[in-house]
Design an enzyme around this catalytic site. Structure first.
Site, PDB file in Angstrom:
ATOM      1  N   MET A   1      -4.157   6.992  -4.144  1.00 17.37           N
ATOM      2  CA  MET A   1      -3.118   6.144  -4.703  1.00 17.37           C
ATOM      3  C   MET A   1      -3.522   4.679  -4.544  1.00 17.37           C
ATOM      4  O   MET A   1      -4.660   4.379  -4.209  1.00 17.37           O
ATOM      5  CB  MET A   1      -1.783   6.477  -4.055  1.00 17.37           C
ATOM      6  CG  MET A   1      -1.290   7.849  -4.553  1.00 17.37           C
ATOM      7  SD  MET A   1       0.274   8.279  -3.843  1.00 17.37           S
ATOM      8  CE  MET A   1      -0.121   8.196  -2.108  1.00 17.37           C
TER       9      MET A   1
ATOM     10  N   ARG B   1       0.834  -1.214   0.000  1.00 17.66           N
ATOM     11  CA  ARG B   1       0.000   0.000   0.000  1.00 17.66           C
ATOM     12  C   ARG B   1       0.860   1.252   0.000  1.00 17.66           C
ATOM     13  O   ARG B   1       1.916   1.305   0.615  1.00 17.66           O
ATOM     14  CB  ARG B   1      -0.833   0.093   1.280  1.00 17.66           C
ATOM     15  CG  ARG B   1      -1.732  -1.066   1.524  1.00 17.66           C
ATOM     16  CD  ARG B   1      -2.543  -0.747   2.775  1.00 17.66           C
ATOM     17  NE  ARG B   1      -2.988  -1.962   3.402  1.00 17.66           N
ATOM     18  CZ  ARG B   1      -4.178  -2.083   4.004  1.00 17.66           C
ATOM     19  NH1 ARG B   1      -4.998  -1.049   4.054  1.00 17.66           N
ATOM     20  NH2 ARG B   1      -4.508  -3.215   4.562  1.00 17.66           N
TER      21      ARG B   1
ATOM     22  N   TYR C   1      -5.755  45.520  13.643  1.00 15.55           N
ATOM     23  CA  TYR C   1      -6.973  44.720  13.508  1.00 15.55           C
ATOM     24  C   TYR C   1      -7.126  44.188  12.101  1.00 15.55           C
ATOM     25  O   TYR C   1      -6.475  44.671  11.168  1.00 15.55           O
ATOM     26  CB  TYR C   1      -8.214  45.546  13.884  1.00 15.55           C
ATOM     27  CG  TYR C   1      -8.524  46.667  12.922  1.00 15.55           C
ATOM     28  CD1 TYR C   1      -9.311  46.439  11.783  1.00 15.55           C
ATOM     29  CD2 TYR C   1      -8.038  47.940  13.137  1.00 15.55           C
ATOM     30  CE1 TYR C   1      -9.586  47.458  10.899  1.00 15.55           C
ATOM     31  CE2 TYR C   1      -8.306  48.975  12.260  1.00 15.55           C
ATOM     32  CZ  TYR C   1      -9.078  48.735  11.128  1.00 15.55           C
ATOM     33  OH  TYR C   1      -9.351  49.733  10.245  1.00 15.55           O
TER      34      TYR C   1
ATOM     35  N   ARG D   1     -16.310  54.254   4.818  1.00 20.24           N
ATOM     36  CA  ARG D   1     -15.560  54.657   3.621  1.00 20.24           C
ATOM     37  C   ARG D   1     -16.436  55.550   2.754  1.00 20.24           C
ATOM     38  O   ARG D   1     -17.578  55.199   2.456  1.00 20.24           O
ATOM     39  CB  ARG D   1     -15.152  53.418   2.829  1.00 20.24           C
ATOM     40  CG  ARG D   1     -14.398  53.765   1.562  1.00 20.24           C
ATOM     41  CD  ARG D   1     -13.959  52.532   0.818  1.00 20.24           C
ATOM     42  NE  ARG D   1     -15.093  51.860   0.196  1.00 20.24           N
ATOM     43  CZ  ARG D   1     -15.003  50.705  -0.466  1.00 20.24           C
ATOM     44  NH1 ARG D   1     -13.843  50.092  -0.567  1.00 20.24           N
ATOM     45  NH2 ARG D   1     -16.066  50.159  -1.011  1.00 20.24           N
TER      46      ARG D   1
ATOM     47  N   CYS E   1      -9.084  45.715   5.501  1.00 16.82           N
ATOM     48  CA  CYS E   1     -10.517  45.537   5.296  1.00 16.82           C
ATOM     49  C   CYS E   1     -10.812  44.897   3.949  1.00 16.82           C
ATOM     50  O   CYS E   1     -11.941  44.855   3.514  1.00 16.82           O
ATOM     51  CB  CYS E   1     -11.249  46.862   5.433  1.00 16.82           C
ATOM     52  SG  CYS E   1     -10.762  48.083   4.212  1.00 16.82           S
TER      53      CYS E   1
ATOM     54  N   GLY F   1      -6.626  48.131   1.783  1.00 17.28           N
ATOM     55  CA  GLY F   1      -7.638  47.603   0.871  1.00 17.28           C
ATOM     56  C   GLY F   1      -6.916  46.630  -0.040  1.00 17.28           C
ATOM     57  O   GLY F   1      -6.477  46.985  -1.130  1.00 17.28           O
TER      58      GLY F   1
ATOM     59  N   GLU G   1      -4.420  51.251  -0.756  1.00 19.86           N
ATOM     60  CA  GLU G   1      -4.854  50.270  -1.753  1.00 19.86           C
ATOM     61  C   GLU G   1      -4.265  50.558  -3.123  1.00 19.86           C
ATOM     62  O   GLU G   1      -4.511  49.847  -4.081  1.00 19.86           O
ATOM     63  CB  GLU G   1      -6.390  50.220  -1.827  1.00 19.86           C
ATOM     64  CG  GLU G   1      -7.042  51.566  -2.029  1.00 19.86           C
ATOM     65  CD  GLU G   1      -8.577  51.498  -1.948  1.00 19.86           C
ATOM     66  OE1 GLU G   1      -9.139  50.406  -2.118  1.00 19.86           O
ATOM     67  OE2 GLU G   1      -9.194  52.563  -1.737  1.00 19.86           O
TER      68      GLU G   1
END
Lengths: 891, 891
Positions: B103, B92, B864, B616, B844, B778, B757
């Site tokens: 397999m 095996r 965060y 935003r 975010c 972003g 961003e």
């Protein structure tokens, strides 16, 4: 900060331009040199800045001004407001950098009822005095009191009409007196107050007005255009008046120490007798050439000539002079380094080195890219242009002039060009479908778009003159006409474009071809000895490559292979290749494209014998090769309706065909094609294309090598963001290279490298350098991604406003943004070379031909810059200037 | 590299998984523990890698294998190929990480004409021997010789039919003998050679086949999905056979030490008497629950229970066991850590801590984000789903199950939802126009698009289940039907979606609501004690905010204000504002929008009382609020034709109106809207919009503050690339903040910050931090720009292929690209905090809810992460895991 705010001309010198402004510093310098300058003093730019900050004249400033005036009074034996020997003053602005006509001047300050009479007695020339007064009243009224100049002029013109005269000089003393009276009434009416009689009040108000003029609209616009900082401030020059208009022994003029147009070493200028400065410029009377002064007063002329020579030797440059002759006595009122045409700049720089006036390095520093640009394109014969007004003016998008017949689409352009008709392609805006028409046009004119529009970029790339964004045009494709300011032009009518100035003429004007004169060659030679950066050109065919080489290119930095597919005979094959789902048809199309590309590359390699040629594999999104999506939607909608109404099998077939095409185009459509399936991504999704391109390159190279040519191909893979993309594409390329070399049984060394145009490529340059033999910065795309600005959209939608509002100082598509894009380039060069010592790095974006960007590339330690053929000499110059800026100054 | 390539089970242990694979290492460990394991040995993964490199078994390997077999022979008193007491082997695969079924396995190796007879004599059970042989022939034929398994099965089934039986066990010894003969003929025919009789040859061939199977297609696909590296290789386990199918005192089974579905602490599993391993799984006969074994053989069951307990205590985890009973004797054939559902994972982790089996930290490490995900969404009742086949399967794009009636457009969805009908929005793909319909739908089903399509992203954002890219769907908008695999569903028919699995059912299935059970709460509490990162949520309204808070969010990291404008009652006002050129109309529209936004913000602030709320300002390109361009082109084309044919003033008016609209939409159209006029750029071009938004935020905040609420607004300016953009926008914001505070006569502290961003923002973070009180990454846009990948295009056009071809290891829109995007983040955090110490930094983008990205953010020192409400618990877990990975291990 200096506390002294008023400098007598005897206290300053030419090095004090920051504090005294250009005019003040040079007046002081001329005074120091013992030249005849009417005495005066300069109020500093710092005082101006203090005024701008508070909105009030700095405390104590007027005390210093009074002391300055007292010094003048003592010097001349005249006094301000003296009824017998009154002192009259001129008050002029003068910033660090010359801003001609942008700020304000007041002459004859100090006149009032009392001094007027005194002057009249003293000069025994009341007409002169009233003439001086009416000038003063108007200038003061306009500049200080803000009363529109036109109102003064209306009074003046009404009088001339009433008297039936055309020239100012034909007005009598009484006429002028009446005019002055009416001016005073106008002032009272407009300002609500009487004209200030006290010369001290006049002076204080005038100084404040000059300070204020620093921030008037046209001055701000001018500074923005010329990149002059807003916080320099202007100085104020207060100077005793001398008079060129007392009588016929008086006069005034302007002169250049050499011809500012041709550069010839001879005094050049003009003068007027019995006139005050403004009259020479105003064109009321026709001035005489300066050489006529010799006949008139040989001694005076000799004196002037001597002074001109002294000044040129002193300042080691061609000087622009203002002078006044007062009763046979010469006074210098201004001297500054003279503006010049490109031709003059080059000639003077070279000749001054030959005269040992300046060192070679200085000659290189003095010529600008704009100067060379003027020399490198056909120009409209100035004699022809001076007679005519342009019918419209757009954005000067690609320099040079062009004459041709209006055509409104690319296919017509091509048709007519085949019949040897010179054509100008006139479009609302251009897109890749138009490129084949642009290629055969003498010039391009668009109604929309700016300096970085498709039309502009392509035109500059091909060295085709272009006026873009000419919004006065109204193109009617149905009627095939162009309306402009009430005129209706037909397709086939003649136009002349001036892409350097942005002008459009509705005549067939004479052009002057570009001259690469001896001086130009000499200067370029010095540049080549000085610079460290190599200069390559962006060229897509043998013709452009040969041109670039004549302009001094040391290789091709970017050959955009897609341009080869846009040509009219090739686009259908390209489309066939993309649209078929039959492998055999696709292979057949690829093989046809391969032979045409091979021929293109042969021409390119031949033109660039012995020099490296960097060829970029296919870059743009494939939809650029396909029919326009919106147009197809329109056609399908129409055909559907027609089929519904009329029916019939043949209509149905056409509809079906179009619908199929629309589906394919729909499938390839992307929301943001600039960040879509293009560049190396194409290579990985459709490896057949780059295999074909590599074979075409290598077949061309091997064929020429076998004939004994020195061929140096460099294959460049665009839009790499991850090293594995490069590795995969490279594997395909290398397989094809080996295959062709085996077939031809010849070895042609070939480098494989990549563009650095995706931020991630720069950030992971160390990894990418492992798989790249060279880096070429594609700063157009790198700027797009680093800013997140789509070049196709940004200009019209917000970038223009950003520049106007100074959110951005410079257009990052014109000049490399050093903080952002430049930082990525620095990371890439450093980490790329750390991983692969000696890695060759260049730039092939539009910035490669822009002097400030070239200086930045020099500083980064790039190996070369690459730009369009016509920019090559500019790049050679800019690279030399950058090298000089690096070297320790020789003083 | 070790030179020893074969390890007896007595030589290895559980820590040697790299070398021996998981199965081999645990067989050795069980042997070491004294558990009854049939003797055997393991060929190392290094041998496999050597095989992969050369394509041949490493030299000398078979000598070591022979020595290993010799050890087995000595141990058991049997010999390979011994006609009297033959040794049979199982061979095996067993890699480091379990790859179930991927397999190959060969049982009963060693049988040939000679040993067959010996075995028959020894066991006195010829039927058993022929059964073993037919299994061996088929497995060997399939796995080693590559003869399709189906051909063996066809022979077998034909025999059963001929004999009129349905169960394998009903075949007689003679039947099996005939089948074996036919198998041998099949092998001869298919392979051109006879079946290898020599067991040593069989063994060598089997080992090579297992090595080869490492690179079979399904194994590669599995590894890619499970992110298992390709270069680990598999080990091969060679073990003496024990037989569960000798007679009714024999049997075989599988078991888990706890319930892998519920997590309950009780043996769970099933077994079959008189069967070989594969029969349990194959479902030929129905196996018995493991507890039935107790009734059958209490001692044996007690022994097994004891072993299970021993193993669980030894491995400190729930174990998955395979066993065989040979004539009443228990043998362990495999043990590994058991897979488990989310519910089981949480319960077992918490209970094992309570049992003092593992420390808290280990409990946190053991639960995965996928586990929690299962707990956080309604699920289809497993009882219901097990009866049914899904009618189609798409991409599981947003987890959870949903039941509802088919609707085909957003407006119908809204209409029906108002009547309290549960609806599922079924679309080819979605766009911003559909958002109002998605908001009211139970779930979303699309025919096109992947995990990062608009539908997927929005659905995940709102926690709405979504199956995307379900390409079996054919939507007919005319007929308002959906065809799927021959079935034609009408609008209004019921469907059930499973967004976790991607399944679609044409029934109305029962759902089980998400349970936040006691164990779950306990685990989350431990996570909160452990993590350093704060967790916020992305939420655009009070409802989502409240949900996020229940899931443990500590604030809102991103409120997308534009979603407020897409709602059906607001979009017309937004359009009016954009389309008018009348200032009064525009101001009126803005003021209407201001009141609705204010109400939205009040709800948000109330839900988030005492916690920070980052809002935003308007981000998307304006054309997203306008009618679709292509649709307008179609309408105008139709109307033009109709007007031409039919005429009439009313048609003309409609056409004119539409043409005007098209012109406006044309003007706003951009080639690359993602890099066009959006974000802060909008603020500078249309300052009225952000002024309105700021007023709405501050009016809401001040109003609540006056009522005594603790409101903590943070205003976030998107898409900043240059500090001056931020400064300008900030000035507008601050002006409005002061204005509203003055009006309400109350102070609400508000922070103004920016998204990072745009690559340039990261590269100039030091400058930008001067004007920003916080940074929020972003990473969606930052990834787009850093890679130059348009998220809307990349997946369909090349990204999927990139992932398949491993040009990219991970989808950068799912997991932060640490080298590129991550480097920019690092620069921004370091330089931002250098310029403004203590600068608050968060993320975010979608990555904020992805565990590997959260770990990276932890490492970067962010304050965060913010994610969709349903991801909050996953983020709490991932943040805790990241903190643990940081801390020094406690062993």
């Amino acid at each position: 900060m200096s506390t002294k705010r008023v400098y007598l001309f005897t206290e300053g010198n030419a090095s004090m331009k920051d504090l005294l402004g250009g005019k003040g510093a040079n007046l002081a310098e001329m005074t120091r040199m013992g030249l005849p300058v009417p005495p005066g003093f300069t109020i500093t730019t710092e005082a101006c800045n203090a005024y701008q900050a508070t909105g009030r004249l700095p405390e104590g400033l007027m005390d210093e001004v009074r002391a300055g005036v007292a010094a003048l009074e003592a010097d001349l034996g005249r006094r301000l407001n003296d009824p017998e020997r009154p002192l009259l003053l001129s008050v002029r602005s003068g910033a660090k950098f010359s801003m001609p006509g942008m700020m304000d001047t007041i002459l004859n300050l100090g006149l009032n009822r009392k001094t007027l009479l005194g002057m009249a007695m003293e000069t025994d020339n009341p007409r002169f005095v009233y003439d001086a007064n009416r000038r003063f009243l108007m200038m003061f009224g306009d500049v200080v009191l803000g009363i529109p100049r036109a109102k003064f002029e209306a009074i003046f013109d009404a009088h001339k009409e009433r008297q039936g005269v055309t020239l100012d000089t034909q007005l009598s003393s009484e006429d002028l007196q009446t005019i002055c009276r009416e001016y005073l009434t106008l002032v009272l009416k407009e300002s609500g107050e009487g004209f200030p009689g006290n010369p001290w009040t006049q002076l204080e108000m005038a100084i404040e007005a000059v300070f204020k003029s620093w921030n008037n609209e046209r001055a701000r616009v001018y500074r923005r255009r010329e990149r002059i900082p807003d916080d320099l401030g202007t100085a104020v020059n207060v100077q005793a008046m001398v008079f060129g208009n007392l009588d016929d022994t008086c006069g005034t003029g302007v002169a250049f120490t050499r011809d500012p147009s041709s550069g010839e070493r001879a005094l050049y200028g003009e003068y007027l007798m019995n006139a005050q400065g403004e009259d020479v410029v105003a064109g009321v009377r026709t001035p005489h050439p300066i050489r006529d002064l010799q006949a008139q007063d040989a001694a005076l002329y000799a004196q002037f000539e001597g002074m001109a020579k002294t000044l040129e030797e002193h300042f080691r440059d061609m000087m622009d002079l203002e002078f006044t002759i007062e009763r046979g006595r010469l006074f210098m009122l201004q001297c500054r380094v003279g503006k010049r045409t490109g031709q003059a700049a080059v000639r003077m720089a070279v000749e001054m080195v030959e005269e040992e006036l300046i060192p070679q390095e200085e000659a290189i520093r003095r010529v600008t890219g704009e100067h060379l640009d003027q020399l490198l394109h056909p120009r409209i014969d100035p004699a022809a242009a001076s007679r005519l007004e342009p019918v419209a003016t757009g954005i000067p998008a690609s320099p040079g002039a062009a004459v041709g017949r209006i055509v409104l689409d690319a296919s017509t352009a091509e048709e007519w060009a085949r019949l040897d008709e010179p054509v100008l392609l006139v479009r609302d805006e251009t897109n890749p479908d138009d490129v084949h028409g642009m290629l055969v046009a003498q010039g391009v004119l668009t109604a929309r778009g700016g300096k970085t529009s498709h039309a502009a970029v392509v035109a500059r790339g091909f060295g085709i003159p272009c006026v873009a964004g000419c919004d006065a045009l109204r193109i009617d494709m149905q009627a095939r006409t162009v309306a402009v300011r009430g005129q209706r032009l037909k397709e086939g009518d003649w136009l002349t474009l001036d892409g350097t100035e942005g002008h459009v003429y509705t005549e067939q004007l004479k052009l002057i071809p570009p001259e690469v004169s001896g001086h130009f060659g000499t200067l370029m030679g010095w540049c080549d000895e000085t610079r460290r950066l190599a200069i390559r050109a962006n060229a897509d065919n043998g013709h452009d490559a040969a041109l670039a080489r004549r302009f001094g290119a040391e290789g091709i930095g970017l050959c955009r292979t897609e341009h080869m597919f846009f040509e009219e005979d090739r686009l259908p094959i390209m489309r066939q290749m993309l649209l078929t789902d039959n492998q055999v048809t696709r292979d057949a199309a690829l093989s046809k494209l391969q032979s045409v590309q091979q021929a293109d590359f042969e021409a390119l390699f031949e033109a660039m014998e012995g020099l490296p040629v960097t060829i970029r594999l296919l870059d743009p999104p494939l939809h650029e090769f396909l029919p326009n999506h919106e147009e197809l939607v329109r056609q399908v909608t129409e055909l559907r309706l027609a089929t519904n109404v009329l029916g019939g099998p043949s209509l149905g077939e056409v509809l079906e065909e179009k619908e199929k095409l629309l589906r394919v185009v729909d499938d390839m459509k992307e929301s943001n094609p600039m960040m879509g399936l293009r560049g190396v991504r194409l290579s990985l999704v459709f490896p057949g294309i780059i295999a074909m391109q590599t074979r075409a390159i290598m077949r061309a190279a091997c064929k020429l090598r076998k004939r004994g040519h020195d061929v140096q191909p460099e294959i460049m893979i665009p839009l790499v963001g991850h090293v594995r993309e490069l590795e995969r594409a490279r594997a395909t390329v290398e397989r094809c290279v080996e295959e062709v070399q085996a077939y031809f049984e010849v070895e042609v060394p070939v480098r494989v490298g990549t563009m650095i145009e995706i931020p991630r490529a720069a950030l992971t340059a160390g990894e990418i350098a492992e798989a790249a033999e060279f880096f070429s910065f594609g700063t157009n795309d790198l700027t797009q991604m680093t800013f997140g600005f789509s070049r196709d959209d940004a200009e019209a939608h917000f970038l223009r406003q950003y520049l106007e509002d100074k959110v951005l100082q410079d257009n990052p598509f014109e000049t490399i943004d050093q903080h952002g894009v430049g930082r990525l380039m620095k990371i890439a060069v450093e980490e790329g070379r750390a991983a692969r010592p000696g890695l060759k790095c260049g730039i092939c974006g539009e910035h490669g031909g822009e002097p400030r960007s070239i200086a930045f590339c020099h500083g980064l330690g790039l190996d070369y810059v690459s730009c369009s053929p016509y920019r090559v000499p500019v790049a050679r110059l800019a690279a030399a200037q950058a090298a000089l800026a690096d070297a320790p100054s020789e003083g």
